[in-house]
Motif scaffolding. Sequence first.
Motif, PDB file in Angstrom:
ATOM      1  N   THR A  18       7.716  -1.435  -1.311  1.00  0.00           N
ATOM      2  CA  THR A  18       6.549  -2.005  -0.634  1.00  0.00           C
ATOM      3  C   THR A  18       5.684  -0.886  -0.050  1.00  0.00           C
ATOM      4  OG1 THR A  18       7.791  -4.007  -0.128  1.00  0.00           O
ATOM      5  CG2 THR A  18       5.809  -3.607   1.165  1.00  0.00           C
ATOM      6  N   ALA A  21       3.520   0.686  -2.657  1.00  0.00           N
ATOM      7  CA  ALA A  21       2.297  -0.068  -2.940  1.00  0.00           C
ATOM      8  C   ALA A  21       1.170   0.408  -2.023  1.00  0.00           C
ATOM      9  CB  ALA A  21       2.533  -1.563  -2.779  1.00  0.00           C
ATOM     10  N   TYR A  24       0.066   3.843  -3.207  1.00  0.00           N
ATOM     11  CA  TYR A  24      -0.728   3.658  -4.424  1.00  0.00           C
ATOM     12  C   TYR A  24      -2.172   3.299  -4.077  1.00  0.00           C
ATOM     13  CZ  TYR A  24      -2.303   1.767  -8.883  1.00  0.00           C
ATOM     14  OH  TYR A  24      -3.013   1.535 -10.026  1.00  0.00           O
TER      15      TYR A  24
END
Length: 99
Positions: A18, A21, A24
């Motif tokens: 998580t 993410a 990213y």
Amino acid sequence: MKPELEELVARVALGDGTAFAGVYVAVVSSVWGVVRAVLRDQAPSEEVAQKVLVEAWRTAPRHRPDRGTAVNRILSVGTVNTRLREGLIRLRGRFGVTA
């Protein structure tokens, strides 16, 4: 960069998907911009950018905030330039360029 990014990278180092993410979202446009500017071709750029981000995940445990920011590490010579060279080699081969 932002302290939140440093915290996310620390969590990624522990295997937190998580958190990745978030990393990213924070860096993908920078990675894409550098890769696309050098390769100037959509498909190889996508492949190389993906490899850079996978490398960011894989090497997160080695990040040392005292030696630079997370975004600098991700965009570092050791990560981006290696992947860019791979992409250039593939691109040259695709078009038959030997130089």
